[in-house]
Design a protein around this motif. Structure first.
Motif, PDB file in Angstrom:
ATOM      1  N   THR A 161     114.184  -1.144  80.929  1.00  0.00           N
ATOM      2  CA  THR A 161     115.258  -0.425  80.233  1.00  0.00           C
ATOM      3  C   THR A 161     114.736   0.916  79.720  1.00  0.00           C
ATOM      4  OG1 THR A 161     114.725  -1.551  78.156  1.00  0.00           O
ATOM      5  CG2 THR A 161     116.431  -2.548  79.543  1.00  0.00           C
ATOM      6  N   PRO A 162     115.636   1.851  79.406  1.00  0.00           N
ATOM      7  CA  PRO A 162     115.210   3.189  78.976  1.00  0.00           C
ATOM      8  C   PRO A 162     114.392   3.176  77.696  1.00  0.00           C
ATOM      9  CG  PRO A 162     117.548   3.156  79.542  1.00  0.00           C
ATOM     10  CD  PRO A 162     117.101   1.740  79.503  1.00  0.00           C
ATOM     11  N   ILE A 163     113.521   4.145  77.587  1.00  0.00           N
ATOM     12  CA  ILE A 163     112.799   4.386  76.339  1.00  0.00           C
ATOM     13  C   ILE A 163     113.689   5.223  75.432  1.00  0.00           C
ATOM     14  CG2 ILE A 163     110.793   5.514  75.299  1.00  0.00           C
ATOM     15  CD1 ILE A 163     109.238   4.848  77.841  1.00  0.00           C
ATOM     16  N   LEU A 164     113.837   4.813  74.194  1.00  0.00           N
ATOM     17  CA  LEU A 164     114.689   5.528  73.246  1.00  0.00           C
ATOM     18  C   LEU A 164     114.064   6.868  72.874  1.00  0.00           C
ATOM     19  CD1 LEU A 164     115.675   2.530  70.966  1.00  0.00           C
ATOM     20  CD2 LEU A 164     116.960   3.482  72.897  1.00  0.00           C
ATOM     21  N   GLU A 165     114.925   7.891  72.739  1.00  0.00           N
ATOM     22  CA  GLU A 165     114.473   9.241  72.423  1.00  0.00           C
ATOM     23  C   GLU A 165     115.314   9.834  71.300  1.00  0.00           C
ATOM     24  OE1 GLU A 165     114.273  11.846  75.798  1.00  0.00           O
ATOM     25  OE2 GLU A 165     113.855  10.182  77.177  1.00  0.00           O
ATOM     26  N   PRO A 166     114.729  10.719  70.498  1.00  0.00           N
ATOM     27  CA  PRO A 166     115.517  11.404  69.468  1.00  0.00           C
ATOM     28  C   PRO A 166     116.724  12.121  70.093  1.00  0.00           C
ATOM     29  CG  PRO A 166     113.179  11.810  69.141  1.00  0.00           C
ATOM     30  CD  PRO A 166     113.304  11.129  70.471  1.00  0.00           C
ATOM     31  N   GLY A 167     117.852  12.015  69.409  1.00  0.00           N
ATOM     32  CA  GLY A 167     119.072  12.645  69.899  1.00  0.00           C
ATOM     33  C   GLY A 167     120.000  11.696  70.626  1.00  0.00           C
ATOM     34  N   MET A 168     119.520  10.499  70.954  1.00  0.00           N
ATOM     35  CA  MET A 168     120.411   9.490  71.515  1.00  0.00           C
ATOM     36  C   MET A 168     121.264   8.909  70.384  1.00  0.00           C
ATOM     37  SD  MET A 168     117.985   7.343  74.148  1.00  0.00           S
ATOM     38  CE  MET A 168     117.301   8.094  75.621  1.00  0.00           C
ATOM     39  N   VAL A 169     122.525   8.636  70.680  1.00  0.00           N
ATOM     40  CA  VAL A 169     123.421   8.034  69.695  1.00  0.00           C
ATOM     41  C   VAL A 169     124.035   6.783  70.309  1.00  0.00           C
ATOM     42  CG1 VAL A 169     125.428   8.346  68.210  1.00  0.00           C
ATOM     43  CG2 VAL A 169     123.931  10.286  68.692  1.00  0.00           C
ATOM     44  N   LEU A 170     123.872   5.661  69.609  1.00  0.00           N
ATOM     45  CA  LEU A 170     124.315   4.369  70.124  1.00  0.00           C
ATOM     46  C   LEU A 170     125.292   3.705  69.166  1.00  0.00           C
ATOM     47  CD1 LEU A 170     120.801   2.938  71.115  1.00  0.00           C
ATOM     48  CD2 LEU A 170     122.370   4.257  72.569  1.00  0.00           C
ATOM     49  N   ALA A 171     126.328   3.096  69.719  1.00  0.00           N
ATOM     50  CA  ALA A 171     127.201   2.215  68.954  1.00  0.00           C
ATOM     51  C   ALA A 171     126.677   0.801  69.154  1.00  0.00           C
ATOM     52  CB  ALA A 171     128.642   2.335  69.432  1.00  0.00           C
ATOM     53  N   ILE A 172     126.010   0.280  68.129  1.00  0.00           N
ATOM     54  CA  ILE A 172     125.424  -1.059  68.188  1.00  0.00           C
ATOM     55  C   ILE A 172     126.417  -2.009  67.539  1.00  0.00           C
ATOM     56  CG2 ILE A 172     123.454  -2.484  67.545  1.00  0.00           C
ATOM     57  CD1 ILE A 172     121.819   0.114  67.284  1.00  0.00           C
ATOM     58  N   GLU A 173     126.821  -3.070  68.259  1.00  0.00           N
ATOM     59  CA  GLU A 173     127.909  -3.898  67.739  1.00  0.00           C
ATOM     60  C   GLU A 173     127.776  -5.369  68.123  1.00  0.00           C
ATOM     61  OE1 GLU A 173     131.806  -3.050  69.346  1.00  0.00           O
ATOM     62  OE2 GLU A 173     130.977  -1.683  70.819  1.00  0.00           O
ATOM     63  N   PRO A 174     127.017  -6.128  67.345  1.00  0.00           N
ATOM     64  CA  PRO A 174     126.934  -7.567  67.592  1.00  0.00           C
ATOM     65  C   PRO A 174     128.306  -8.239  67.502  1.00  0.00           C
ATOM     66  CG  PRO A 174     125.228  -6.877  66.072  1.00  0.00           C
ATOM     67  CD  PRO A 174     126.137  -5.710  66.245  1.00  0.00           C
ATOM     68  N   MET A 175     128.607  -9.053  68.490  1.00  0.00           N
ATOM     69  CA  MET A 175     129.772  -9.932  68.505  1.00  0.00           C
ATOM     70  C   MET A 175     129.222 -11.343  68.611  1.00  0.00           C
ATOM     71  SD  MET A 175     131.893  -7.549  71.150  1.00  0.00           S
ATOM     72  CE  MET A 175     130.458  -6.539  71.540  1.00  0.00           C
ATOM     73  N   VAL A 176     129.382 -12.130  67.561  1.00  0.00           N
ATOM     74  CA  VAL A 176     128.688 -13.415  67.437  1.00  0.00           C
ATOM     75  C   VAL A 176     129.708 -14.521  67.171  1.00  0.00           C
ATOM     76  CG1 VAL A 176     126.946 -14.694  66.127  1.00  0.00           C
ATOM     77  CG2 VAL A 176     126.620 -12.251  66.582  1.00  0.00           C
ATOM     78  N   ASN A 177     129.552 -15.628  67.906  1.00  0.00           N
ATOM     79  CA  ASN A 177     130.501 -16.735  67.806  1.00  0.00           C
ATOM     80  C   ASN A 177     129.879 -17.957  67.141  1.00  0.00           C
ATOM     81  OD1 ASN A 177     132.121 -15.037  69.295  1.00  0.00           O
ATOM     82  ND2 ASN A 177     131.932 -16.190  71.204  1.00  0.00           N
ATOM     83  N   ALA A 178     130.726 -18.738  66.469  1.00  0.00           N
ATOM     84  CA  ALA A 178     130.262 -19.971  65.837  1.00  0.00           C
ATOM     85  C   ALA A 178     130.084 -21.091  66.855  1.00  0.00           C
ATOM     86  CB  ALA A 178     131.239 -20.408  64.751  1.00  0.00           C
ATOM     87  N   GLY A 179     130.785 -21.005  67.984  1.00  0.00           N
ATOM     88  CA  GLY A 179     130.681 -22.021  69.028  1.00  0.00           C
ATOM     89  C   GLY A 179     130.087 -21.435  70.298  1.00  0.00           C
TER      90      GLY A 179
END
Length: 266
Positions: free
Chosen positions: A194-212
């Motif tokens: 996977t890509p190496i993270l670099e300054p200036g990258m902007v990510l929408a990080i969004e865990p979607m987690v289920n109970a089942g």
């Protein structure tokens, strides 16, 4: 996963504009979240968000996107993401996922939270706390020089030992002028390089987690995603800037869940 050259690097001026968009999205999300109460409809919450966007001279990043009919995504209980505001009244013990994305001066801020409706069960509190904590575990890996896989894997690594599952069909993403940019940001460790993270990258990080189960399906409206077994789901999201040092939350807001439930000090 995305090749490095497809990931857009934002310059200083663009980052300043994204800060404005992110803060606007955060303020609107927090205001709508505070309005959650038993008896209010999801349609009323969506309309409130629309009015707040108008007041701030911005527009929804979701309305009309691939035909989506709402200003926000409002998903209740077993609904995971992409719920549409309507006549449904919230009831005591429900949880609602509120996802707000706005466009300000051509740049997008995107964030989400899960809000309890009155008092909820201890298991729901654990689910919410685990999901929000997994977001911060992932954000802690949003550092230049680390690989994207480390950021992604942090979500499942946190929630799986607690008995919860991640949704694999829907993922976070890069964000900027477009709502969905490269790279994809799954909530599990992807295979391969996977890509190496670099300054200036902007990510929408969004865990979607289920109970089942982590499996999901669509409702007949073609948008609303629900858990396959009807178990509740939780969703938290921040827009995050990769810097030369600590990650910067462009959608910064106070934490909503209580990590102490999991024996964690925030």
């Amino acid at each position: 996963m995305a090749r490095r050259h497809k990931i857009k690097i934002k310059n200083a001026r663009e980052i300043d504009l994204m800060r404005v968009a992110g803060q606007t999205a955060s303020e609107i999300l927090q205001t709508v979240a505070k309005a959650v109460t038993p008896g209010i409809t999801t349609g009323e919450l969506d309309q409130m968000a629309a009015e707040l966007m108008k007041e701030r001279n911005c527009k929804s990043a979701f309305l009309g996107y691939r035909g989506f009919p709402g200003y926000t995504c409002l998903s209740v209980n077993e609904e995971v993401v992409h719920g549409i505001g309507g006549k449904r009244k919230l009831q005591m013990g429900d949880i609602i996922k509120i996802d707000v994305g706005v466009v300000v001066n051509g740049w997008i801020g995107d964030n989400a939270t899960t809000v309890p409706v009155g008092d909820v069960s201890e298991e729901i509190k654990r689910l919410m706390a685990a999901t929000e904590q997994s977001l911060y575990e992932s954000i802690d890996k949003a550092r230049a020089g680390l690989r994207l896989a480390e950021l992604c894997g942090a979500v499942e690594a946190h929630v799986k030992p607690l008995g919860f599952t991640v949704v694999r069909e829907f993922v976070g993403h890069g964000v900027g002028r477009d709502l969905h940019e490269e790279p994809q940001v799954p909530n599990y460790r992807p295979q391969g390089k996977t890509p190496i993270l670099e300054p200036g990258m902007v990510l929408a990080i969004e865990p979607m987690v289920n109970a089942g189960t982590g499996a999901v399906k669509f409702l007949e409206d073609g948008w609303t995603v629900i858990t396959a077994d009807g178990a509740p789901s939780s969703h938290f999201e921040h827009t995050v800037l990769i810097t030369d040092g600590d990650p910067e939350l462009l959608t910064a807001r106070p934490r909503e869940a209580t990590p102490e439930i999991l024996g964690i000090q925030a």
